[in-house]
Structure formats: structure tokens, C-alpha cells
Scaffold this active site. Sequence first.
Site, PDB file in Angstrom:
ATOM      1  N   HIS A  94      -7.856   5.107   6.987  1.00 40.28           N
ATOM      2  CA  HIS A  94      -9.238   5.033   6.676  1.00 40.28           C
ATOM      3  C   HIS A  94      -9.270   3.495   6.364  1.00 40.28           C
ATOM      4  O   HIS A  94      -8.395   2.730   6.715  1.00 40.28           O
ATOM      5  CB  HIS A  94      -9.061   5.531   5.169  1.00 40.28           C
ATOM      6  CG  HIS A  94      -8.115   4.889   3.983  1.00 40.28           C
ATOM      7  ND1 HIS A  94      -7.142   5.376   4.060  1.00 40.28           N
ATOM      8  CD2 HIS A  94      -8.492   3.994   3.145  1.00 40.28           C
ATOM      9  CE1 HIS A  94      -6.400   4.697   3.080  1.00 40.28           C
ATOM     10  NE2 HIS A  94      -7.276   3.859   2.793  1.00 40.28           N
ATOM     11  N   ASP A 128       0.853  -1.157   0.063  1.00 38.62           N
ATOM     12  CA  ASP A 128       0.026   0.300   0.119  1.00 38.62           C
ATOM     13  C   ASP A 128       0.909   1.261  -0.016  1.00 38.62           C
ATOM     14  O   ASP A 128       2.198   1.105   0.124  1.00 38.62           O
ATOM     15  CB  ASP A 128      -0.873   0.076   1.173  1.00 38.62           C
ATOM     16  CG  ASP A 128      -2.195   0.528   1.082  1.00 38.62           C
ATOM     17  OD1 ASP A 128      -2.420   1.367  -0.128  1.00 38.62           O
ATOM     18  OD2 ASP A 128      -2.976   0.619   1.859  1.00 38.62           O
ATOM     19  N   HIS A 184      -1.580   1.085   6.631  1.00 38.21           N
ATOM     20  CA  HIS A 184      -2.240   2.295   7.530  1.00 38.21           C
ATOM     21  C   HIS A 184      -3.144   1.539   8.620  1.00 38.21           C
ATOM     22  O   HIS A 184      -3.846   0.652   8.527  1.00 38.21           O
ATOM     23  CB  HIS A 184      -2.517   3.503   6.767  1.00 38.21           C
ATOM     24  CG  HIS A 184      -4.092   2.847   5.805  1.00 38.21           C
ATOM     25  ND1 HIS A 184      -5.182   2.693   6.152  1.00 38.21           N
ATOM     26  CD2 HIS A 184      -3.640   2.583   4.323  1.00 38.21           C
ATOM     27  CE1 HIS A 184      -5.786   2.215   4.988  1.00 38.21           C
ATOM     28  NE2 HIS A 184      -4.861   2.004   3.976  1.00 38.21           N
ATOM     29  N   HIS A 187      -2.588  -0.229  -3.787  1.00 42.12           N
ATOM     30  CA  HIS A 187      -3.049   1.025  -3.254  1.00 42.12           C
ATOM     31  C   HIS A 187      -3.969   1.623  -4.701  1.00 42.12           C
ATOM     32  O   HIS A 187      -3.646   1.497  -5.680  1.00 42.12           O
ATOM     33  CB  HIS A 187      -2.003   1.979  -3.283  1.00 42.12           C
ATOM     34  CG  HIS A 187      -2.508   3.337  -3.139  1.00 42.12           C
ATOM     35  ND1 HIS A 187      -2.822   3.714  -1.919  1.00 42.12           N
ATOM     36  CD2 HIS A 187      -2.263   4.314  -3.963  1.00 42.12           C
ATOM     37  CE1 HIS A 187      -3.039   5.217  -1.927  1.00 42.12           C
ATOM     38  NE2 HIS A 187      -2.879   5.563  -3.194  1.00 42.12           N
ATOM     39  N   GLU A 246      -7.987  -2.510   7.187  1.00 46.00           N
ATOM     40  CA  GLU A 246      -7.484  -3.347   6.113  1.00 46.00           C
ATOM     41  C   GLU A 246      -6.323  -4.324   6.364  1.00 46.00           C
ATOM     42  O   GLU A 246      -6.075  -5.297   5.966  1.00 46.00           O
ATOM     43  CB  GLU A 246      -6.655  -2.266   5.048  1.00 46.00           C
ATOM     44  CG  GLU A 246      -7.754  -1.513   4.381  1.00 46.00           C
ATOM     45  CD  GLU A 246      -7.222  -0.350   3.496  1.00 46.00           C
ATOM     46  OE1 GLU A 246      -6.052  -0.474   2.768  1.00 46.00           O
ATOM     47  OE2 GLU A 246      -8.069   0.640   3.329  1.00 46.00           O
ATOM     48  N   GLU A 261      -0.227   4.499   1.793  1.00 43.27           N
ATOM     49  CA  GLU A 261      -0.257   5.639   2.770  1.00 43.27           C
ATOM     50  C   GLU A 261       0.959   5.361   4.017  1.00 43.27           C
ATOM     51  O   GLU A 261       1.319   6.248   4.545  1.00 43.27           O
ATOM     52  CB  GLU A 261      -1.347   5.439   3.513  1.00 43.27           C
ATOM     53  CG  GLU A 261      -2.629   6.170   2.667  1.00 43.27           C
ATOM     54  CD  GLU A 261      -3.134   5.132   1.612  1.00 43.27           C
ATOM     55  OE1 GLU A 261      -3.959   5.502   0.934  1.00 43.27           O
ATOM     56  OE2 GLU A 261      -2.750   3.972   1.676  1.00 43.27           O
TER      57      GLU A 261
END
Length: 275
Positions: A117, A8, A105, A61, A135, A10
Amino acid sequence: MKALISVDMEGISGIVHSSETNPERYDYQRGRELMTAEANAVIAGVLDAEPTADVLVADAHGTFRNLLPEQLDRRARLVRGKPRALNMLAGLDEETDAALFVGYHVRAGEGPGVLAHTMNGEILDVRVTGRSLGEIGLNAAMAGHLGVPVVLLSGDDAACAEAAALIPEAVTVPVKEALGMAAAVTLHPEEARDRLRRAAADAVSRRREIPPLALTGPLDVEVDLASPHTIDLATLIPGVSRTAGARTVAFTAPDYGSAYRLILLLAQLATIRPA
């Protein structure tokens, strides 16, 4: 030995703002380069420990088209683009020996966490048998459903704490300290990559000591959604019902694989706007 590296954006060292993760913003190209370099560090670490390993890298992502193929370590294969089975975990199967989560994240509503998020801004929370999962947890449990341990996770300190609470035996690599949604104290990218390479080698070497995160069914799932329109669409799915909570839909899944796929579908429905 087969490894899947899910990457990902972030949680990459140096990244703190959506201008660095959004293809339509000015600093995105720099974010892509940082993301690719951290993926390469983890690939190198896996191959330091297991020189003949089959390494798949899942771009995980946004569009799933962020990693720069020409800059990725040529010893790995890249999974990119969408839609695809298993989403952020594309390429994972029962033959995979270890999963490694890079640049992840913290879940929505937690923090301070950089760019926190869950899947998208429309998913406010997901609870599986009463436990809130982002996630990290959702993907780790899907890996566990296939018998695959998550042996490493990198991101900010909040993401690493979230992973440690779920999988205490996994190796975590905090590459920045979150100060808020768009602020952090971050390691130099080269220092982060050095730590990731060493940690990936250690994690893969200890993979047999790290248990998969297994959630056995049947499972009661609740999803809090931001948009009433998404709730209206969700209730068209057999087995999904609106609860007493104004923002919540619920369903029961026979096993975690079924729950995961339905959660992904709800996340996709959340991107549809009224005609």
C-alpha cells in the site's frame, strides 16, 4: 554520529497478514514483539559500527504507537505518537548522518508484495515528476532533501527491489519472499535479526559512499485518490487542482520538502469520511 531508524511493520520477518499489524486484531501483540526485536537488531548493528552514535528510532506504523518501549534497546531514544512533523521520519534533521528503513513494504499496485500500500488504502498512487513513488521513495527523497542518505532497507523481496531501483548503493535485507498480498516464505525471526544486525553495521560504516536521493524542484506531483470525497476536499487547498483523470489531483511544489508535506496532508484528508 546520528542515525534515524524508521520502523514500519508490514515488512517485518514472520508478518504476512493484517491481523498481525492491526491493533484491533487478535495477533497484533505478537506483531509488536517481532517489530521491536527487529528494531533492536538494527540498533545493535548501528552501535557495533559506531559505539557512541546517537540513535533515534521512529515508530512508523499506523498509530505510531507499536514498538514496545520497555523492550526497546535502552541505548536508543524512541519517537512515538502522532501527529508529528515528518511523519514516518520524525526526528530526522540536517544533522542526521544516516537513515535506516526497517520493515518497509512495496508501494500500492506493485507486487506480489506483502500488505502492499502507499500510506493508506485511499492513496492509489503518487507520481513525482512522472515517477511512481511509495513510502520507500517518498521517505527516501525527504531524507535526501535534508542531505541524509538512506543506507539500509529491510522488508520483503519486492520492497528491497523497489529500494535498489531508487538507491542502488544502499544495503537491502530481504527477510521474506512475497507470494502475494498476505503470503510469503519468511526467514526465521532470529535469522532475520542476525542478518539485520550485520547489515546495519555494514551500512553505517559505508554511509559516506551512499548518496542521498535528491529530487530538485520545482516538482510536478500527481496523486490518485480512491474516494471522490477526498478529491473534493483536496481541491480546497490552494494550488491543488482536479485533473482530467477522474481520481487524480495535481500540484506543483517549489521543492521536495513542500511536496512531501502536501502529500502527507492529502493522505490525512483521505481518512475523513463524509458527515
